[in-house]
Design an enzyme around this catalytic site. Structure first.
Site, mmCIF file in Angstrom:
data_model
loop_
_atom_site.group_PDB
_atom_site.id
_atom_site.type_symbol
_atom_site.label_atom_id
_atom_site.label_comp_id
_atom_site.label_asym_id
_atom_site.label_seq_id
_atom_site.Cartn_x
_atom_site.Cartn_y
_atom_site.Cartn_z
ATOM 1 N N SER A 140 0.997 -1.033 -0.153
ATOM 2 C CA SER A 140 -0.082 0.006 0.061
ATOM 3 C C SER A 140 0.849 1.399 0.148
ATOM 4 O O SER A 140 1.759 1.364 -0.847
ATOM 5 C CB SER A 140 -1.014 0.028 1.269
ATOM 6 O OG SER A 140 -1.996 0.758 0.949
ATOM 7 N N GLU A 234 -9.658 -4.578 -6.209
ATOM 8 C CA GLU A 234 -9.235 -3.922 -5.223
ATOM 9 C C GLU A 234 -9.156 -2.389 -5.737
ATOM 10 O O GLU A 234 -8.973 -2.019 -7.047
ATOM 11 C CB GLU A 234 -7.867 -3.797 -4.404
ATOM 12 C CG GLU A 234 -6.588 -3.594 -5.221
ATOM 13 C CD GLU A 234 -5.246 -3.618 -4.182
ATOM 14 O OE1 GLU A 234 -5.405 -2.938 -3.530
ATOM 15 O OE2 GLU A 234 -4.389 -4.740 -4.673
ATOM 16 N N HIS A 264 -7.329 -6.169 -0.523
ATOM 17 C CA HIS A 264 -6.345 -5.282 -0.646
ATOM 18 C C HIS A 264 -4.866 -5.615 0.262
ATOM 19 O O HIS A 264 -5.425 -6.055 1.231
ATOM 20 C CB HIS A 264 -6.447 -3.891 -0.414
ATOM 21 C CG HIS A 264 -5.420 -2.998 0.111
ATOM 22 N ND1 HIS A 264 -4.834 -2.312 -0.920
ATOM 23 C CD2 HIS A 264 -4.844 -2.214 1.187
ATOM 24 C CE1 HIS A 264 -3.799 -1.513 -0.529
ATOM 25 N NE2 HIS A 264 -3.936 -1.463 0.818
#
Length: 294
Positions: A140, A234, A264
């Site tokens: 991320s 996602e 995710h």
């Protein structure tokens, strides 16, 4: 903190205090932390002036600097002990988890300064051992930060990372990819609104198109081999595919895996599902093959 002369990073700026809501969310993440896997030694140490957690196995074959996710505003090394230790065991890797500064207290580019300092220290360590530079990875926001670190290192007086391991990387802080809307119904963790809020806390009026903040807009020429893993469902799918496409077009060796029906950053979020076990295997093969081929 180590001297970053030659890195040509923007100066660190003064931030602002976190809201009580954000502070409460940070405290709440403690309930989701995993213990490290048996067989991995855990120790804390300042490296380059930055708090780091070392996950160590006997006779490691490589070093991986891993940067946690959390939208630049949440997360810490303790929350990634599970994922980090699984990679350490599978890949015979020394995994270093860096506790870089978070926003809004530490806005851009504080996190980049921190990870550059840690990376510089690791380069010095590995230079004294076998001369093979560390790998850098993250999920991320940590994946975006890992990519930014590689872009910054290319112009600095340090060796490039051996490779990049990027899980659901957030690399475009303009938050404009179509998959924020098209995958809104299938992504229960990330939303366009939450990333817009996170970007505001991190950037604090800095240009979101700055390549060191949004490495999707950087010249990717000369970056090291890159592994990208993303969920087909996602919100950040568009970031991942755009990065893989631009990197490949720039001549970077890219291996991309797009996996359906997973959340995710699933290897960190859902460690027990088969797709997470498969992802650890994919990461291990990438690290091992890149190390062997260097």
């Amino acid at each position: 903190m180590m001297s970053l002369d030659g890195w040509n990073l923007p100066p660190v700026r003064e931030g602002r205090g976190a809201s009580e809501e954000l502070a409460a969310r940070r405290r709440g993440t403690a309930a989701y932390r995993e213990d490290p896997e048996p067989g991995v030694t855990v120790r804390q140490e300042l490296l380059g002036g930055v708090p780091c957690t070392f996950l160590e196995v006997p006779e490691p074959a490589l070093t991986l600097l891993y940067l946690h996710g959390g939208g630049y505003r949440m997360g810490d090394a303790d929350g990634w002990l599970g994922l980090g230790s699984r990679i350490a065991l599978a890949a015979r890797a020394r995994v270093v988890l860096a506790d870089y500064r978070l926003a809004p207290e530490g806005p851009f580019p504080a996190a980049l300064h921190d990870v550059a300092s840690v990376y510089s220290a690791l380069v010095e360590e590995t230079r004294e051992q076998d001369g093979f530079p560390p790998f850098v990875g993250g999920d991320s926001a940590g994946g975006g930060l890992a990519t930014s670190l590689a872009v910054a290192a290319r112009g600095a007086q340090v060796p490039m990372p051996a490779g990049l391991v990027l899980l659901s990387p957030w690399v475009d802080l303009t938050v404009t990819k179509p998959t924020y809307d098209s995958n809104a119904a299938t992504d229960q963790l990330i939303s366009k609104k939450s990333l817009q809020e996170a970007a505001e806390l991190y950037l604090q009026l800095h240009d979101p198109g700055d390549p060191l903040a949004s490495p999707l807009f950087a010249d990717l020429t000369g970056l090291p081999p890159m592994l990208v893993l993303a969920s087909c469902h996602e919100a950040l799918l568009g970031d991942s595919t755009a990065l893989a496409s631009r990197a490949a077009a720039a001549g970077v060796p890219v291996e991309a895996h797009l996996v359906p029906d997973v959340p995710h950053a699933w290897p960190a979020i859902e460690p027990t599902i088969p797709e997470s076990t498969n992802a650890i295997g994919t990461i291990t093969r990438f690290l091992t093959a890149t190390r062997a081929g260097a």
